[in-house]
Structures are given as C-alpha cells and as structure tokens.
Design a protein around this motif. Sequence first.
Motif, PDB file in Angstrom:
ATOM      1  N   ALA A 166      37.065  39.403  56.483  1.00 47.60           N
ATOM      2  CA  ALA A 166      36.057  39.969  55.579  1.00 47.60           C
ATOM      3  C   ALA A 166      35.181  40.982  56.307  1.00 47.60           C
ATOM      4  O   ALA A 166      34.907  42.073  55.782  1.00 47.60           O
ATOM      5  CB  ALA A 166      35.210  38.845  54.985  1.00 47.60           C
ATOM      6  N   VAL A 170      34.945  44.931  55.245  1.00 47.79           N
ATOM      7  CA  VAL A 170      33.639  45.455  54.825  1.00 47.79           C
ATOM      8  C   VAL A 170      33.191  46.581  55.749  1.00 47.79           C
ATOM      9  O   VAL A 170      32.712  47.631  55.290  1.00 47.79           O
ATOM     10  CB  VAL A 170      32.590  44.323  54.777  1.00 47.79           C
ATOM     11  N   ALA A 203      38.284  44.759  50.138  1.00 45.86           N
ATOM     12  CA  ALA A 203      37.011  44.347  50.726  1.00 45.86           C
ATOM     13  C   ALA A 203      36.159  43.575  49.720  1.00 45.86           C
ATOM     14  O   ALA A 203      35.502  42.586  50.074  1.00 45.86           O
ATOM     15  CB  ALA A 203      36.247  45.574  51.234  1.00 45.86           C
ATOM     16  N   PHE A 207      35.023  39.869  50.367  1.00 45.48           N
ATOM     17  CA  PHE A 207      33.581  39.591  50.433  1.00 45.48           C
ATOM     18  C   PHE A 207      33.220  38.425  49.520  1.00 45.48           C
ATOM     19  O   PHE A 207      32.525  37.476  49.923  1.00 45.48           O
ATOM     20  CB  PHE A 207      32.798  40.841  50.031  1.00 45.48           C
ATOM     21  N   CYS A 210      34.821  35.145  50.721  1.00 49.03           N
ATOM     22  CA  CYS A 210      34.127  34.658  51.918  1.00 49.03           C
ATOM     23  C   CYS A 210      32.775  34.058  51.554  1.00 49.03           C
ATOM     24  O   CYS A 210      32.362  33.040  52.135  1.00 49.03           O
ATOM     25  CB  CYS A 210      33.948  35.803  52.922  1.00 49.03           C
ATOM     26  N   ALA A 234      26.586  40.362  47.631  1.00 49.73           N
ATOM     27  CA  ALA A 234      27.836  40.575  46.910  1.00 49.73           C
ATOM     28  C   ALA A 234      27.651  41.582  45.774  1.00 49.73           C
ATOM     29  O   ALA A 234      28.497  42.464  45.559  1.00 49.73           O
ATOM     30  CB  ALA A 234      28.353  39.239  46.364  1.00 49.73           C
ATOM     31  N   PHE A 237      27.291  45.125  47.177  1.00 46.05           N
ATOM     32  CA  PHE A 237      28.560  45.666  47.669  1.00 46.05           C
ATOM     33  C   PHE A 237      29.429  46.126  46.498  1.00 46.05           C
ATOM     34  O   PHE A 237      30.057  47.194  46.564  1.00 46.05           O
ATOM     35  CB  PHE A 237      29.318  44.624  48.498  1.00 46.05           C
ATOM     36  N   THR A 256      26.328  49.729  50.343  1.00 47.54           N
ATOM     37  CA  THR A 256      27.083  48.993  51.362  1.00 47.54           C
ATOM     38  C   THR A 256      26.184  48.624  52.534  1.00 47.54           C
ATOM     39  O   THR A 256      26.337  47.556  53.134  1.00 47.54           O
ATOM     40  CB  THR A 256      28.295  49.804  51.860  1.00 47.54           C
ATOM     41  N   THR A 263      23.706  40.250  53.913  1.00 52.91           N
ATOM     42  CA  THR A 263      24.605  39.204  54.403  1.00 52.91           C
ATOM     43  C   THR A 263      24.089  38.630  55.716  1.00 52.91           C
ATOM     44  O   THR A 263      24.075  37.404  55.915  1.00 52.91           O
ATOM     45  CB  THR A 263      26.015  39.766  54.602  1.00 52.91           C
TER      46      THR A 263
END
Length: 332
Positions: A166, A170, A203, A207, A210, A234, A237, A256, A263
């Motif tokens: 992940a 990312v 991705a 993400f 994960c 999340a 993103f 991003t 995160t």
Amino acid sequence: MDLNVLWFILITVLFTGFFLLEGFDYGVGMVIPFLPREEDRRMAIRAIAPVWDGNEVWMITAGGALFAAFPHAYATMFSAFYIALFLMLFALILRGAGLEMRGKDDSRLWRRGFDWAIGIGSALPAILWGVAVTNLLAGIPIGSDMVYRGTFTTLLTPYTLFGGLAFFLVFLYHGMAFLRMRVDDERMTNDIMFAQRFVGTLAAFAFVICAVLTLKETDMLASIPAVLALVLAAVTFLLGCAFSGTGAVRKSFAMTSAAVALTTIAFFLALFPRIMVSTMGTGNDITIYNAASTPYTLQIMTIAAGILVPIVLCYQAWSYYIFRKRVTREDI
C-alpha cells in the motif's frame, strides 16, 4: 505541557513531514526508469533535484529526536528493524548515487543503469516503511527488558506485507501527481496521466483494504480520533484520484498530500501514549514514559527545538519558493 507528550507530538510532525515530502520523491524515483524518452527522465530528475536531499533530512531529524527524547524506544526499534534499516540504507545510497551520477556520462548503458538504481532505491524504502509502520501498530515481540524477541521474518506477516504494498502504490501515485504539477510538457504529462489512471485504481483499492486490515489487525478502534483520521485519509486520497481525472493537478497533489499526512497522524494517534506495541503483554509496551530521557534533557531539547525548528521550516519553505518554477524541455 507534559514534555513527554510534547516530544511525541514533535516526532509525529517530523515523520509526517518526512512521509509527505519524501513520499513524492520516492514516487518520482520509481517512475523514472519507465519514462520512454531521455528528455522525460531528465525533466523528472530536474523536478526533484533541488529538494530530494533536503527532504531526506526529515528522516534523520526524526531519528535523532527519537534517540534524544526516547532512547530506550530508539534502541529497541533499531535492533528489531536492523536488517530492514540496513536494506533501506543500501537503497538510499543506491538512489543517491543514481541521482548524482547518471549525468556524468552520455552512454545509454550508464544512464539506464543509474535510472534503475534510482527506481530500485526509491521502491525498496517505500515498501520497507510500510512494513515498519504497520509492525509498530500491530505489535512485535518485546520482552519486559525492552529487548526484541523475534527475527527478521517475524516482521513479515500478510498484514505488514500488504502495508508495504500500500505504501509503495500510494507513494508512486503521489509522485506521479507531483510530476504532473511540476513539469510543463504536455507530451510527458499525458503519458504520466495515462499510467496514473491504472496506478490510481490499484492504489485506491490498496489504501482502502489496508485501512480495513488496520482496523481489524490492530487496536486502532480504541482511538476514535485515529479512526477518524484514517477514514478522512481514505476520503482525501479518493478525492485526489477524482481531481486527477479532471485535470486539476494541484488539487490532486494537495489531496494525496493530505492523505499521506492524515495516515501518518492516524497511526501515531493509535499508538499514543505508546511508541512500540508488544505482543508479549501490554505491560511490555514501550511508552513515552518508560522510554523517555530525563526531564532535564527534555527541557534542554525543547529550548533547542523551539529555536532551531522554525528556522529549518522557514529555510525549507524558502527553498521550495525559490525553485517553484515548472520544469520545461528548454531547462534541460
């Protein structure tokens, strides 16, 4: 304020800055070997050339702060992740050599060899950081004497390996977003946009999966702020992926960036007041209290950080401002 808490917050800020800034460096490095034209690869390197080594300093500073504020945690962490850190150091040396040396000779073999050195030297740390971060929260076997009881393979579980994947995807997407924002060349950015759609899909799935695995495999659900930060990460993103598809490259990069920062914050919120979680009983967890330096040491460090950290932040902001111009084909 409790100085132990203050230094936990400062270390969180340092790691957040590192993942945010070095994340797009890793992503750009992973893209370079796959760019079809030599001019494209040179523009990609030019885009990160003024900042990549400065971005790495965030990791050194975070490690130094951890050593000074929480030396017992530093000792256990670096012992547990010794092989991983050795591999990461090798990769970073490989990447640095590639960035500095590829332009020293015009032969195709020389340049393509160092292109792959940059790519591998960027991909491996991204994966290893994902494995390390997920291990910290999921827990590793730490005894009552703060000594790691496992081996290197103990760190490699399905959850932590997926965490590494992940992080890889990312950061790769984050780097593509940065290149589209920084390079002023329609042909190159169109190529990246086409690849970014595929990488973005992978991705986004990685993400979200994960994040779900993190809630299942760790005790993050015990911290509502951590869960909210992870959910917001999340969402941001996915918004970044959506903005990328509409051509709003600055908004995409901003989203991003927010996802990476949120995160990191989510993981540290879930850890607090722990620094390392032990799978051998909660009494063996390494916390900001049983791993801390003396109060006097923390006081001296706080004074020094209060003076120096703003200077460093101002300098880095100034350097980004100076090199704010987009890279064009004429620049190379």
